[in-house]
Design an enzyme around this catalytic site. Sequence first.
Site: not given
Length: 405
Positions: A359, A32
């Site tokens: 996810g 991220r």
Amino acid sequence: MQHLEFKDKRVLIRVDFNVPLDENLQIIDDTRIRAALPTLRHIIKEGGSVLLTSHLGRPEKDKDDNGRIKRHKYSLVHVVDRLQKLLNCPVHFVDDTKGQGVIYAAGALKPGEILILENTRFYSEEKRGDKTFAKSLANLADIYINDAFGTAHRAHASTSIVAEFFEPQNKTFGRLINKELENANKLLVDPSQPFVSILGGAKVSDKILLIERLVDKVDTIIVGGGMAYTFFKAMGGHVGNSLVEEDKVELAKTLMEKAKHANTEIILPEDSLCATSFANLDDPPSYPSDAIPTDSMGLDIGPKAIERARQVISEAKTIFWNGPMGVFEFPGFANGTLAVAQAVATATKSGAYSLIGGGDSVAAINQSGLADEVSFISTGGGAMLTLLEGGSMPGLAAIDENYKR
Ligand code: AMP
């Protein structure tokens, strides 16, 4: 971003630095942080300075015995070194998100420097979308950039409300959000046919809106995972102890009717690998998915279902995959998910466009080592699903009216 002048400007950027940390508070996976680098590099190169806001974890759900936030555990101070190494520019940190300390630190920032503010979720105002809190963030900067795709479906103070305090010409999306939107559009606007969607995971209830929306868009929906058994139940099948959402059986029928009208094929797994308890099994037996013994539960799609999925995926030109085909966390029930990952990678090699969103399918594609062999992996599971469902995206709408619902 291309049309904005950043020289000597202070730029407030909402990023998604919600990275997993181990028990020593070391970063386990910095994907991220890396995803935000293109935006940050651009501002730094253009001579701007950057104020970064993000959340990290769910501090509001894990307070100490006195009901206080565990400030160190959830502090964004843990990302400072990593960002500095990756960007090779000065990265400062201020241990608050609003107030005098933040105002001073922001004021002292020089062009080419970055200041990370403390976790936005240390303040309940963040999730409440509090205007005063949002304004205090907005007052720090000349320009606002939202680059946190993972939270773009939330109307939080730092993800959407803050944008209200900037003129249209002074707010924009960052590179990451733009990339996510470009890729979502490949599915939403004129996708190449055949368009195959693979949906798995535990529950139908999480995917209802998505299925309803996809039914009109795709040629085929391959259903796997726990959600398949609610469909079998709807057709009168015997699914033993498999996961069934009783209150969604009628809805499953309606969805199948809708698909029929739209001429969309829903492919359910013909067979399932089963176990008598929710546990790993080295060599699990396979049964027809509508004739599972009463003492057993389906935990993965079986060999016939894999074969059918492979064949359909191999002919696809556009592929969207969300949710594992089975309990892939158990090695004995990972086969279906890994076979689908391989089939998606192979189809991509032959020219199909493939988007992995959500996810657990991302974890599965990583586990299979095929992450580089698909077209795009979304960084925001929930956000990508909401976008594809046509749901409300406050983080996008605050910047671009086209996303207003
Ligand atoms: P989701 O978050 O809805 O994508 O669901 C992911 C979870 O679904 C994973 O943790 C899987 O272990 C679980 N799952 C997949 N297939 C099954 C199944 N047949 N029975 C129970 N859970 C399943």
